[in-house]
Scaffold this motif. Structure first.
Motif, PDB file in Angstrom:
ATOM      1  N   ALA A   1       3.545   1.025   0.307  1.00 50.55           N
ATOM      2  CA  ALA A   1       3.829   1.933  -0.870  1.00 50.55           C
ATOM      3  C   ALA A   1       4.112   1.379  -2.271  1.00 50.55           C
ATOM      4  O   ALA A   1       3.547   1.890  -3.226  1.00 50.55           O
ATOM      5  CB  ALA A   1       5.143   2.643  -0.330  1.00 50.55           C
TER       6      ALA A   1
ATOM      7  N   LEU B   1       3.623   3.970  -5.144  1.00 45.76           N
ATOM      8  CA  LEU B   1       3.917   5.129  -4.726  1.00 45.76           C
ATOM      9  C   LEU B   1       5.477   5.473  -4.645  1.00 45.76           C
ATOM     10  O   LEU B   1       5.823   6.362  -4.182  1.00 45.76           O
ATOM     11  CB  LEU B   1       3.437   5.409  -3.255  1.00 45.76           C
TER      12      LEU B   1
ATOM     13  N   THR C   1      11.048   7.926  -5.053  1.00 46.06           N
ATOM     14  CA  THR C   1      11.999   7.626  -3.934  1.00 46.06           C
ATOM     15  C   THR C   1      13.207   7.062  -4.585  1.00 46.06           C
ATOM     16  O   THR C   1      13.456   6.705  -5.634  1.00 46.06           O
ATOM     17  CB  THR C   1      11.194   6.715  -3.051  1.00 46.06           C
TER      18      THR C   1
ATOM     19  N   SER D   1      11.881   9.284   0.858  1.00 40.30           N
ATOM     20  CA  SER D   1      10.627   9.145   0.166  1.00 40.30           C
ATOM     21  C   SER D   1       9.709  10.494   0.380  1.00 40.30           C
ATOM     22  O   SER D   1       8.674  10.490   0.589  1.00 40.30           O
ATOM     23  CB  SER D   1       9.766   8.071   0.884  1.00 40.30           C
TER      24      SER D   1
ATOM     25  N   LEU E   1       6.106  11.118   0.045  1.00 31.81           N
ATOM     26  CA  LEU E   1       5.311   9.772   0.025  1.00 31.81           C
ATOM     27  C   LEU E   1       4.324   9.573   0.925  1.00 31.81           C
ATOM     28  O   LEU E   1       3.243   8.912   0.768  1.00 31.81           O
ATOM     29  CB  LEU E   1       6.237   8.719  -0.131  1.00 31.81           C
TER      30      LEU E   1
END
Ligand code: FAD
Ligand code: NAG
Ligand code: NAG
Ligand code: NAG
Length: 491
Positions: free
Chosen positions: A80, A85, A89, A208, A211
């Protein structure tokens, strides 16, 4: 005879299931030069238990949502991060638990914290306590929990009745919450060894939301589109045979699909859920799987945890509330709690506030497990909405609450390609059984010259120390890919 001599230059590989285990396995094999790969997926989209749905202002995760152990040691976190990404988060560091009771009381946060710490310390040390008390294999988490809780309760004799009732209700709520984490019907179904086998990865849990589907897309990018066959449920796997293709080559495996088609293969990596193996394991394979493996499949734990998303017109909770706990004051951890499906909402321990508001609006997500979780899949959204509206009225003591605009309930149990949520170590199983399930077929000892590594087993439930998670699933896929990479590189 040396089996390696019979290895083909470019073996035909089939990966069954395009969850993160299957996609991870195929990706690794492709990057190691294997080209003849088909991923066969039953549903209309890849991802399996990684899935999001439009809800309210945004999309929400139906399945995986947290990175368990957000550190470089977690391959999901690592990927991630590499793909950039992680921006939306955030670590969930001991979230603020705000507890309401069915008697319209708000529990003292200090008391809440104290009881929560006691309970989690019991669970964390359950296997050590079990060792000291010479419990046996067959003892469950509930055996330890209830025994320790009795001692705790004795120490609360001095508390006034209201406080005592709230603390007992809270312990009971925490048991349900733990069942949600484990996807278990009850702590009495879960082995006391569960936290000995499951290994935490360093780092906090990272919320997350949103995600995982993006991460899956990144993993899919290296897989040519034509290698992924969607809407193609596998019906049966004929193995240990000799099947001839149109160009007269022989293959040990023939994968039969529900649409009448078939695919021949040298190796199959199977990544369907343990729930599907439990339901179809007897008939899916020809010849049958060895009895030991079938026994492991039946004995291992796999249960349902569902999420209930609620969108409100306006919040009825405080701005800094992160989790709303619901305590029934008449409940105690010692009162026998047979599921009562007509009162399924009593099985929802908590609602998490989903943020940020700018992106999601005023969202809550509740969790539910056990028979009640299976049951609510059959209810209409109107029924769920009206029951939960009553519930919140009862707990807040407010006869009018902001309007509930939207409800969404996940259906992991009735999904024929999942049949539940994730695995745990049941009282009837051990960590060794996970290894047994994972062992490729035919077994090395009975090779008898038949081709090696025909059936390989991946998926969340095959990872002994990280089962039930996305990183466990991914690692299991990579592990099985490595087996084949090793087989073909040691010429
Ligand atoms: C509600 C919920 C919450 C979760 N929360 C988290 C979390 O916060 N963090 C975390 O790390 N993990 C979480 N998990 C667990 C995580 O989602 C799974 O462990 C992981 O996604 C499993 O991946 P997999 O590839 O092993 O299996 P799956 O994702 O189930 O993939 C298997 C694939 O096989 C396909 N299939 C099944 N039968 C057939 C057939 N006969 N023919 C062809 N294809 C078939 C399925 O359609 C599916 O796509 C959660 C799971 C659920 C359900
Ligand atoms: C354990 O096995 C027994 C006997 O087969 C069965 O009745 C019971 O339901 C199983 N329990 C769990 C939690 O799997
Ligand atoms: C697989 O085939 C070999 C060779 O024909 C045979 O000896 C073995 O018993 C078979 N195994 C199974 C599980 O059918
Ligand atoms: C289940 O709940 C309903 C509704 O409150 C109640 O009428 C019923 O008696 C309960 N059943 C059991 C077995 O407790």
């Amino acid at each position: 005879m040396n089996c390696k001599n019979t290895l083909k230059k470019s073996p035909k590989l089939v990966v069954i299931g395009a969850g993160i285990a299957g996609v991870g396995a195929a990706g690794k094999l492709l990057t190691h030069g294997f080209t003849d790969i088909q991923i066969v997926e039953a549903s209309s989209q890849p991802g399996g238990r990684i899935r999001s749905s439009l809800f309210g202002k945004s999309t929400v995760d139906e399945g995986a949502q947290y990175i368990h152990g957000a550190s470089g040691k977690n391959p999901i976190f690592q990927l991630a991060k590499e793909h950039g990404l992680l921006q939306d988060t955030h670590d969930r560091v001991d979230p603020e638990l705000s507890v309401l009771t069915n008697m319209q009381k708000q529990m003292d946060p200090d008391v809440t914290k104290e009881v929560k710490n006691l309970a989690s310390s019991i669970l964390k040390h359950a296997h050590l306590i079990a060792q000291q008390k010479q419990y046996t294999q067959a003892n469950s988490l509930a055996d330890v929990y209830l025994e320790e809780v009795k001692t705790l309760i004795a120490q609360w004799d001095g508390d006034h009745t209201d406080l005592r009732r709230q603390k007992l209700g809270l312990l009971s709520m925490l048991m349900k919450w733990q069942c949600d984490h484990l996807a278990a019907g009850s702590l009495s179904e879960v082995s006391v060894h569960v936290y000995e086998e499951y290994k935490h990865i360093e780092g906090h849990d990272r919320n997350s939301q949103g995600l995982f589907p993006n991460l899956l897309q990144k993993l899919l990018e290296i897989i040519p589109r034509e290698k992924l066959l969607l809407n193609k449920p596998v019906q049966q796997i004929l193995w240990n045979g000799s099947f001839e293709s149109e160009d007269n080559s022989l293959y040990p495996i023939k994968v039969l699909c529900e649409d009448g088609g078939h695919i021949l293969a040298d190796h199959v990596i199977l990544s369907i859920s343990l729930g599907c193996l439990k339901a179809n394991g007897q008939s899916l394979f020809q010849p049958r799987l060895p009895e030991q493996k079938l026994n492991a499949i039946q004995s291992m734990g796999f249960g349902t945890m569902n999420k209930i998303y609620l969108e409100f017109e306006a919040p009825f909770w405080d701005e800094n509330t992160e989790v709303i706990g619901l305590v029934w004051e008449e409940e105690t951890p010692l009162s026998c709690q047979e599921p009562n499906l007509t009162e399924w909402w009593k099985r929802v321990p908590v609602f998490y506030v989903v943020g940020p508001t700018g992106r999601y609006g005023h969202l809550l997500v509740g969790t539910i497990s056990g028979k009640e979780a299976e049951f609510i899949e059959s209810l209409s959204l109107q029924e769920v909405a009206s029951s939960l509206t009553c519930l919140f009225r009862q707990f807040t003591g407010r006869s009018s609450l902001p309007e509930l605009k939207n409800v969404f309930v996940t259906k992991w149990f009735s999904n024929p390609y999942t049949r539940g949520s994730y695995s745990h170590i049941s009282i009837n199983s051990t960590g060794d059984m996970i290894d047994l399930l994972t062992e490729p077929l035919p077994q090395a000892t009975e090779g008898n010259g038949s081709p090696m590594l025909q059936l390989l087993f991946a998926g969340e439930a095959t990872h002994r120390s990280h089962h039930s998670t996305t990183h466990g699933a991914l690692l299991s896929g990579w592990r099985e890919a490595e087996r084949l990479i090793d087989l073909y590189s040691t010429k």
